[in-house]
Write an enzyme that holds these catalytic residues in place. Sequence first.
Site, PDB file in Angstrom:
ATOM      1  N   HIS A 106       9.095  11.010   2.864  1.00 11.35           N
ATOM      2  CA  HIS A 106       9.856   9.436   2.479  1.00 11.35           C
ATOM      3  C   HIS A 106       9.814   9.335   1.070  1.00 11.35           C
ATOM      4  CE1 HIS A 106       9.162   5.723   3.044  1.00 11.35           C
ATOM      5  NE2 HIS A 106       8.719   5.252   2.864  1.00 11.35           N
ATOM      6  N   CYS A 126       7.742   3.871   8.766  1.00 11.85           N
ATOM      7  CA  CYS A 126       8.418   4.603   7.275  1.00 11.85           C
ATOM      8  C   CYS A 126       8.237   5.602   8.257  1.00 11.85           C
ATOM      9  CB  CYS A 126       7.160   5.070   5.924  1.00 11.85           C
ATOM     10  SG  CYS A 126       7.022   3.650   5.287  1.00 11.85           S
ATOM     11  N   ASN A 179      11.370   2.193  -2.375  1.00 10.45           N
ATOM     12  CA  ASN A 179      11.271   3.129  -0.438  1.00 10.45           C
ATOM     13  C   ASN A 179      11.772   2.222   0.331  1.00 10.45           C
ATOM     14  OD1 ASN A 179       9.858   3.045   1.980  1.00 10.45           O
ATOM     15  ND2 ASN A 179       7.923   2.399   0.619  1.00 10.45           N
TER      16      ASN A 179
HETATM   17  O1  UT7 Z   1       5.323   3.711   2.597  1.00 12.03           O
HETATM   18  C1  UT7 Z   1       4.653   2.479   2.637  1.00 12.03           C
HETATM   19  C2  UT7 Z   1       4.029   3.659   2.265  1.00 12.03           C
HETATM   20  N1  UT7 Z   1       3.136   2.711   0.887  1.00 12.03           N
HETATM   21  C3  UT7 Z   1       2.715   3.667  -0.073  1.00 12.03           C
HETATM   22  O2  UT7 Z   1       3.421   4.800  -0.057  1.00 12.03           O
HETATM   23  C4  UT7 Z   1       2.443   3.031  -1.778  1.00 12.03           C
HETATM   24  C5  UT7 Z   1       1.075   4.366  -1.653  1.00 12.03           C
HETATM   25  N2  UT7 Z   1       0.466   3.652  -2.054  1.00 12.03           N
HETATM   26  C6  UT7 Z   1       1.242   3.324  -3.794  1.00 12.03           C
HETATM   27  O3  UT7 Z   1       2.011   3.956  -4.026  1.00 12.03           O
HETATM   28  C7  UT7 Z   1       0.075   3.552  -4.968  1.00 12.03           C
HETATM   29  O4  UT7 Z   1      -1.267   2.786  -4.056  1.00 12.03           O
HETATM   30  C8  UT7 Z   1       0.941   1.517  -6.051  1.00 12.03           C
HETATM   31  C9  UT7 Z   1       1.847   2.476  -6.301  1.00 12.03           C
HETATM   32  C10 UT7 Z   1       1.100   0.571  -4.561  1.00 12.03           C
HETATM   33  C11 UT7 Z   1      -0.627   0.928  -6.772  1.00 12.03           C
HETATM   34  O5  UT7 Z   1      -0.053   1.894  -7.452  1.00 12.03           O
HETATM   35  P1  UT7 Z   1      -1.847   3.014  -8.264  1.00 12.03           P
HETATM   36  O6  UT7 Z   1      -1.638   4.094  -8.907  1.00 12.03           O
HETATM   37  O7  UT7 Z   1      -2.630   3.425  -6.879  1.00 12.03           O
HETATM   38  O8  UT7 Z   1      -2.178   1.791  -9.049  1.00 12.03           O
HETATM   39  P2  UT7 Z   1      -3.426   0.416  -8.223  1.00 12.03           P
HETATM   40  O9  UT7 Z   1      -3.371  -0.200  -7.116  1.00 12.03           O
HETATM   41  O10 UT7 Z   1      -4.732   1.985  -8.203  1.00 12.03           O
HETATM   42  O11 UT7 Z   1      -3.635  -0.714  -9.291  1.00 12.03           O
HETATM   43  C12 UT7 Z   1      -4.238   0.034 -11.155  1.00 12.03           C
HETATM   44  C13 UT7 Z   1      -3.580  -1.340 -11.671  1.00 12.03           C
HETATM   45  C14 UT7 Z   1      -4.146  -2.444 -11.197  1.00 12.03           C
HETATM   46  O12 UT7 Z   1      -4.918  -2.389 -12.409  1.00 12.03           O
HETATM   47  P3  UT7 Z   1      -6.910  -2.966 -13.100  1.00 12.03           P
HETATM   48  O13 UT7 Z   1      -6.800  -3.204 -12.013  1.00 12.03           O
HETATM   49  O14 UT7 Z   1      -6.800  -1.512 -13.692  1.00 12.03           O
HETATM   50  O15 UT7 Z   1      -6.657  -3.646 -14.100  1.00 12.03           O
HETATM   51  C15 UT7 Z   1      -3.246  -3.132 -10.436  1.00 12.03           C
HETATM   52  O16 UT7 Z   1      -3.825  -4.878 -10.702  1.00 12.03           O
HETATM   53  O17 UT7 Z   1      -1.882  -1.464 -12.022  1.00 12.03           O
HETATM   54  C16 UT7 Z   1      -2.542  -2.799 -11.819  1.00 12.03           C
HETATM   55  N3  UT7 Z   1      -0.880  -3.348 -10.903  1.00 12.03           N
HETATM   56  C17 UT7 Z   1       0.348  -2.986 -11.641  1.00 12.03           C
HETATM   57  N4  UT7 Z   1       0.761  -3.970 -12.920  1.00 12.03           N
HETATM   58  C18 UT7 Z   1       1.979  -4.118 -13.372  1.00 12.03           C
HETATM   59  C19 UT7 Z   1      -0.902  -2.869  -9.623  1.00 12.03           C
HETATM   60  N5  UT7 Z   1       0.657  -3.700  -9.640  1.00 12.03           N
HETATM   61  C20 UT7 Z   1       0.977  -3.817 -10.660  1.00 12.03           C
HETATM   62  C21 UT7 Z   1       2.563  -3.854 -10.993  1.00 12.03           C
HETATM   63  N6  UT7 Z   1       2.684  -4.304 -11.984  1.00 12.03           N
HETATM   64  N7  UT7 Z   1       3.387  -4.759  -9.943  1.00 12.03           N
END
Ligand code: UT7
Length: 312
Positions: free
Chosen positions: A237, A112, A267
């Site tokens: 980005h 990226c 993204n």
């Molecule tokens: O350009 C490449 C670089 N990539 C990035 O910059 C991404 C960087 N990371 C992020 O943007 C975030 O970490 C994410 C958007 C990927 C995830 O957001 P988060 O607030 O960090 O969520 P999390 O991974 O802490 O997950 C929270 C909850 C989990 O459930 P539990 O364990 O709390 O019950 C996940 O299983 O959200 C759940 N979850 C979803 N729920 C519905 C994860 N993905 C999804 C989904 N739909 N698509």
Amino acid sequence: MQVGVLGTGHYVPSKVVTNKDLEKIVDTTDEWIRTRTGIEERRFAEDDVTTSDMAFHAAEQALEDAGLDAADIELILVATVTPDTAFPSVACIIQDRLGAENAAAMDVGAACAGFMYAMITAKQFIETKAYKHVLVVGAEKLSPILNWEDRTTCVLLGDGAGAVVMSEVSEDKGILSFELGAKGAGGKDLFQNKQGYFEMNGREVFKFAVRQMPESTVNVVEKAGYAKEDVDFLVPHQANIRIMDAARERIGISRDKMAVTINKYGNNSSASIPMALSQSVKDGKIKDNDYIVLVGFGGGLTWGAVSMLWGR
Ligand code: UT7
């Protein structure tokens, strides 16, 4: 000599995939995706459309905007992690399609942050007077590398391309400062896995990004001898609106002074920054003499930022 941008262009496929569409195939909700990432919809290229097809369309626009012919281009750099094939490169494919027979051509891989790396590579060739005009493209077809069994990543990415033509500009314009960096030890948190899919430890990448994006933004502003208040527009980005806001808040500017395309395009990895830049210029949000900062991070881990006075 000052090096800057003569023209911009971008291209997105016409097929719109909304969060509601994804609800039907993945255990997710529109609400979760919107509030956690800022994404409402993304574009997916049709099966027969390649990364080079999108790169070609964006490049054609940038050339037209710059008022140059393909034959004027002496180097083509394409930032991509999803080339049509490992070789020939996307850069060589579009060199042929554009008829840029005088250009050397290669792809640049820094995920990226790839477009930042490619821009700064172009700058070196122009400054040393090796080449006059360099076409720099960021293009990705990420939809085929999405793992539909992994809801934490498959909702994030989309396809598209953006391009700029870089050349010498007048003395008071162009790139004023830059920063490039890499931390290979973090490669395990964001990578293409053995099955070929995009895989990520989202929380670790998030932590890295909310620190690195604001830091790189401030670093290039300081290196240029400017103050945070001088920044007229930020082109980050488009990984997550919360990460973008962290960079924006560090320099104290409002949302309307930041390029936001993540809501419509998701993204787009290497293509995110040039797409957002081109869109912002076309929308009149970036004007002549604006002091702007481009900043990105990605798999590698890599990062990069550029500050410039817009205009020729
Ligand atoms: O350009 C490449 C670089 N990539 C990035 O910059 C991404 C960087 N990371 C992020 O943007 C975030 O970490 C994410 C958007 C990927 C995830 O957001 P988060 O607030 O960090 O969520 P999390 O991974 O802490 O997950 C929270 C909850 C989990 O459930 P539990 O364990 O709390 O019950 C996940 O299983 O959200 C759940 N979850 C979803 N729920 C519905 C994860 N993905 C999804 C989904 N739909 N698509």
